[in-house]
Design an enzyme around this catalytic site. Structure first.
Site, short mmCIF file in Angstrom:
data_model
loop_
_atom_site.label_atom_id
_atom_site.label_comp_id
_atom_site.label_asym_id
_atom_site.label_seq_id
_atom_site.Cartn_x
_atom_site.Cartn_y
_atom_site.Cartn_z
N ASP A 6 40.52 41.73 39.33
CA ASP A 6 41.09 42.86 38.44
C ASP A 6 42.36 43.14 38.78
OD1 ASP A 6 40.76 44.75 36.59
OD2 ASP A 6 39.76 46.13 37.83
N GLU A 63 43.93 43.26 29.64
CA GLU A 63 43.54 44.75 29.73
C GLU A 63 44.66 45.55 28.96
OE1 GLU A 63 41.22 45.30 33.76
OE2 GLU A 63 43.40 45.65 33.96
#
Length: 107
Positions: A6, A63
């Protein structure tokens, strides 16, 4: 179980981690893609990460997409999975189900 790296491009998620660990997915941090529309270096970096992910059979997810131009730029660089407010705000599971899974069945 699936494991994702992430916030790639921010903090501890760096090229060394990507090069030395196999993940199921790499999530490009919004700070990295904020300027993807106007910054050729960012676009080149995104393309390189996408290429590494493809070579190692990992998904690449962007993202923090807030505009159509960002989404199109990422698609142009081969990143086909994007998430962010451009598409929708975060939703509880039941609201997501009603809006996206059951909504088409209501008509």
């Amino acid at each position: 179980m699936r494991v994702a790296l992430d916030d790639f491009g921010a903090h501890y998620s760096n090229a060394s981690v990507l090069a030395n660990t196999q993940f199921d997915a790499v999530k490009l941090d919004r700070a990295l893609i904020n300027d993807v529309v106007t910054n050729d270096t960012v676009r080149t970096l995104v393309r390189s990460v996408v290429d590494v992910c493809n070579h190692r059979n990992m998904d690449c997810i962007a993202e923090g997409i807030e505009t159509l131009d960002q989404a199109n730029s990422l698609i142009d660089e081969g990143c086909f999975v994007c998430q962010g407010y451009y598409y929708d705000r975060p939703l509880p599971a039941d609201a997501f189900e009603r809006k996206y899974l059951l909504g088409s069945m209501v008509n």
